[in-house]
Motif scaffolding. Structure first.
Motif, PDB file in Angstrom:
ATOM      1  N   VAL A 132      39.709  15.099  68.951  1.00 54.22           N
ATOM      2  CA  VAL A 132      38.874  14.855  70.120  1.00 54.22           C
ATOM      3  C   VAL A 132      37.575  14.255  69.602  1.00 54.22           C
ATOM      4  N   MET A 133      37.106  13.192  70.253  1.00 55.03           N
ATOM      5  CA  MET A 133      35.886  12.525  69.814  1.00 55.03           C
ATOM      6  C   MET A 133      34.879  12.458  70.952  1.00 55.03           C
ATOM      7  N   VAL A 134      33.631  12.655  70.586  1.00 51.21           N
ATOM      8  CA  VAL A 134      32.523  12.497  71.539  1.00 51.21           C
ATOM      9  C   VAL A 134      31.429  11.698  70.846  1.00 51.21           C
ATOM     10  N   SER A 135      30.606  11.086  71.643  1.00 49.01           N
ATOM     11  CA  SER A 135      29.489  10.319  71.071  1.00 49.01           C
ATOM     12  C   SER A 135      28.282  11.231  70.869  1.00 49.01           C
TER      13      SER A 135
ATOM     14  N   GLY B 191      39.270  23.533  68.681  1.00 46.26           N
ATOM     15  CA  GLY B 191      39.098  23.960  67.300  1.00 46.26           C
ATOM     16  C   GLY B 191      38.238  23.020  66.484  1.00 46.26           C
ATOM     17  N   GLN B 192      38.196  21.757  66.903  1.00 41.88           N
ATOM     18  CA  GLN B 192      37.422  20.768  66.151  1.00 41.88           C
ATOM     19  C   GLN B 192      37.206  19.520  66.999  1.00 41.88           C
ATOM     20  N   ILE B 193      36.126  18.819  66.704  1.00 40.45           N
ATOM     21  CA  ILE B 193      35.887  17.503  67.307  1.00 40.45           C
ATOM     22  C   ILE B 193      35.163  16.631  66.292  1.00 40.45           C
ATOM     23  N   LEU B 194      35.210  15.351  66.524  1.00 40.97           N
ATOM     24  CA  LEU B 194      34.422  14.401  65.744  1.00 40.97           C
ATOM     25  C   LEU B 194      33.310  13.873  66.629  1.00 40.97           C
ATOM     26  N   VAL B 195      32.131  13.774  66.066  1.00 40.49           N
ATOM     27  CA  VAL B 195      30.998  13.189  66.780  1.00 40.49           C
ATOM     28  C   VAL B 195      30.787  11.791  66.206  1.00 40.49           C
ATOM     29  N   LEU B 196      30.804  10.810  67.102  1.00 37.60           N
ATOM     30  CA  LEU B 196      30.670   9.416  66.701  1.00 37.60           C
ATOM     31  C   LEU B 196      29.255   8.927  66.947  1.00 37.60           C
ATOM     32  N   ASN B 197      28.773   8.128  66.007  1.00 40.92           N
ATOM     33  CA  ASN B 197      27.502   7.450  66.163  1.00 40.92           C
ATOM     34  C   ASN B 197      27.768   5.971  65.937  1.00 40.92           C
TER      35      ASN B 197
ATOM     36  N   THR C   6      25.638  19.251  75.851  1.00 42.73           N
ATOM     37  CA  THR C   6      25.893  20.127  74.713  1.00 42.73           C
ATOM     38  C   THR C   6      26.875  21.237  75.066  1.00 42.73           C
ATOM     39  N   ALA C   7      26.710  21.858  76.219  1.00 42.45           N
ATOM     40  CA  ALA C   7      27.589  22.969  76.616  1.00 42.45           C
ATOM     41  C   ALA C   7      29.036  22.486  76.746  1.00 42.45           C
ATOM     42  N   ARG C   8      29.235  21.303  77.315  1.00 41.50           N
ATOM     43  CA  ARG C   8      30.587  20.757  77.472  1.00 41.50           C
ATOM     44  C   ARG C   8      31.204  20.468  76.111  1.00 41.50           C
ATOM     45  N   VAL C   9      30.413  19.914  75.203  1.00 46.51           N
ATOM     46  CA  VAL C   9      30.908  19.605  73.859  1.00 46.51           C
ATOM     47  C   VAL C   9      31.245  20.904  73.116  1.00 46.51           C
ATOM     48  N   MET C  10      30.417  21.915  73.253  1.00 45.52           N
ATOM     49  CA  MET C  10      30.696  23.202  72.617  1.00 45.52           C
ATOM     50  C   MET C  10      32.004  23.787  73.148  1.00 45.52           C
ATOM     51  N   LYS C  11      32.238  23.618  74.447  1.00 48.71           N
ATOM     52  CA  LYS C  11      33.483  24.108  75.033  1.00 48.71           C
ATOM     53  C   LYS C  11      34.673  23.324  74.471  1.00 48.71           C
ATOM     54  N   LEU C  12      34.503  22.022  74.264  1.00 45.16           N
ATOM     55  CA  LEU C  12      35.557  21.214  73.648  1.00 45.16           C
ATOM     56  C   LEU C  12      35.894  21.731  72.249  1.00 45.16           C
ATOM     57  N   VAL C  13      34.862  22.076  71.502  1.00 44.24           N
ATOM     58  CA  VAL C  13      35.078  22.613  70.156  1.00 44.24           C
ATOM     59  C   VAL C  13      35.854  23.923  70.243  1.00 44.24           C
ATOM     60  N   SER C  14      35.447  24.788  71.158  1.00 46.73           N
ATOM     61  CA  SER C  14      36.124  26.083  71.316  1.00 46.73           C
ATOM     62  C   SER C  14      37.583  25.899  71.720  1.00 46.73           C
TER      63      SER C  14
END
Length: 92
Positions: free
Chosen positions: A6-9, A28-34, A17-25
């Motif tokens: 799962v990737m987010v910018s 299990g893992q996500i990638l943050v793209l810049n 932030t709360a939505r991204v934290m929920k995605l991690v939960s």
């Protein structure tokens, strides 16, 4: 286990932030793209702890194996005991 992460910018992370934290939960893992390039990975704390525990177990196995090999080589006469290490420090 997800093979496609799962990737987010970074913007998503800043705005939601709360939505991204929920995605991690949930995943299990996500990638943050810049600038569309992976910048950081975020992992769930339980998954992180499991990884740390596994690394420690592997390191312990590696150390124990090295000790076992050393003991076998010593018993086979391939190694010698010493308390004077100066002979190993001499420059030839």
């Amino acid at each position: 286990m997800n093979t496609i992460p799962v990737m987010v910018s970074t913007s998503d992370l800043q705005r939601s932030t709360a939505r991204v934290m929920k995605l991690v939960s949930n995943n299990g893992q996500i990638l943050v793209l810049n600038n569309n390039k992976p910048k950081v990975a975020m992992i769930d704390v339980d998954k992180y702890q499991a990884m740390v525990n596994r690394i420690q177990a592997l390191e312990e196995q590696s150390v124990l194996e090295a000790i076992r090999i050393g003991e076998l080589e010593f018993k086979a006469g391939k190694l010698k005991a010493t308390t004077d290490f100066s002979e190993f420090l001499k420059n030839d």
